[in-house]
Design an enzyme around this catalytic site. Structure first.
Site, short mmCIF file in Angstrom:
data_model
loop_
_atom_site.label_atom_id
_atom_site.label_comp_id
_atom_site.label_asym_id
_atom_site.label_seq_id
_atom_site.Cartn_x
_atom_site.Cartn_y
_atom_site.Cartn_z
N LEU A 81 59.35 46.32 45.51
CA LEU A 81 58.72 47.56 45.08
C LEU A 81 57.32 47.71 45.68
CD1 LEU A 81 58.82 50.13 43.40
CD2 LEU A 81 58.07 48.79 41.41
N ILE A 101 46.86 37.21 39.17
CA ILE A 101 46.88 38.01 37.93
C ILE A 101 47.06 37.18 36.67
CG2 ILE A 101 47.62 40.14 39.09
CD1 ILE A 101 50.46 39.59 37.93
N TYR A 117 63.56 35.43 30.59
CA TYR A 117 63.05 36.52 31.43
C TYR A 117 62.91 37.80 30.62
CZ TYR A 117 63.16 40.27 34.94
OH TYR A 117 62.89 41.40 35.67
N LYS A 172 59.34 39.68 29.52
CA LYS A 172 59.08 41.03 30.02
C LYS A 172 58.84 42.00 28.86
CE LYS A 172 59.20 42.56 33.70
NZ LYS A 172 58.06 42.81 34.63
#
Length: 286
Positions: free
Chosen positions: A12, A38, A126, A130
């Site tokens: 992306l 980050i 996961y 998220k």
């Protein structure tokens, strides 16, 4: 606006960079881990203040779904803590944030397309990390837009389309799951929608985005081979139980896109049209 793009080396992130040339009214700061870690809250604070960041598109994530089951600490750092750090930093500048999330926030036991107001119930490390990342971003930045997507592929990076094209040429037979249903997403289409949201103005909240239509991994593979002109590989359908993996995957993860289409007045391409575009580009560059 000064816009920070994280995860710029991913599928992306690369598609976003392709579109930045068409949107020169903004200044973009394309970063990956080498430019900005980050998971380091102070580094984010310093970067956002120094560069007077007005908005953040967080494309970075820990996406190795099976590996995540045994690597929860790093997965949590990237998928849960990092979005909260980014949101906190940009909120201090009264900015906005777009957090990319996933269909894995649902357990896949539904039978109708998931809407944004449906209660998440992740069934993997996961998915859980998220979902926690979504909540952190929404909590710490008032102008946060969550975009959940699914089955992402692109001409960039490693993905299912490229893998099936390669295996189709290498093997005479291939087994692919037929009882997991969802919708592929061409990363270029998602990037186009993100740019539309930036240019029209961020409307905070949770949104779903994938291409239109519904398909299984097996049917998706058959389409990939047909469009790519691969005829020497026999693809046979597999039950999920025949291909066990460390992480559970949603059996049904079709996303309802009504909200994002109505909010931004966009039309979303049918999955096969976008797949043809992607494969045409891949074939022309190889």
């Amino acid at each position: 606006m000064n816009i920070l793009i994280t995860g710029c080396n991913g599928q992306l992130g690369n598609e976003m960079q392709m579109l930045e040339k068409c949107n020169p009214q903004h200044k973009y700061f394309n970063t990956d881990v080498a430019e900005l870690d980050i998971t380091d809250q102070q580094a984010i604070e310093d970067f956002v203040q120094k560069n007077e960041i007005d908005g953040i598109v967080n494309c970075a994530a820990y996406t190795a779904v099976d590996k995540a089951e045994g690597d929860k600490e790093l997965c949590t750092s990237l998928n849960t803590l990092a979005p909260a750090y980014l949101a906190t930093a940009v909120e201090k500048r009264e900015g906005w944030m777009i957090q990319i999330s996933t269909d894995y926030v649902f357990n896949g036991k539904g039978h109708t397309p998931y809407r944004e107001e449906d209660t998440p119930s992740p069934d993997s490390v996961y998915g859980s990390t998220k979902l926690a990342g979504e909540l952190g971003a929404l909590k710490f930045c008032k102008r946060t837009m969550i975009i959940r997507t699914a089955w992402l592929y692109s001409t960039f990076g490693n993905n299912f389309v490229k893998t099936m094209m390669r295996l189709g040429k290498e093997k005479t037979e291939l087994g692919v799951i037929f009882d997991q249903i969802g919708t592929p997403t061409y990363a270029a289409d998602l990037a186009t929608t993100i740019m539309a949201a930036i240019n029209k103005g961020i409307v905070p909240g949770v949104y779903h985005f994938s291409n239109e239509g519904v398909i299984s991994w097996y049917d998706f593979t058959k389409a990939i081979h047909r469009i790519a002109g691969i005829t020497s590989c026999h693809v046979r359908p597999l039950h999920t139980s025949e291909y066990p993996t460390p992480a559970n995957r949603p059996a049904y993860s079709v996303l309802d896109k009504t909200k994002i289409k109505q909010t931004y007045g966009i039309e979303i391409p049918y999955w096969e049209e976008s797949l043809e575009k992607c494969i045409k580009t891949l074939l022309s560059t190889n």
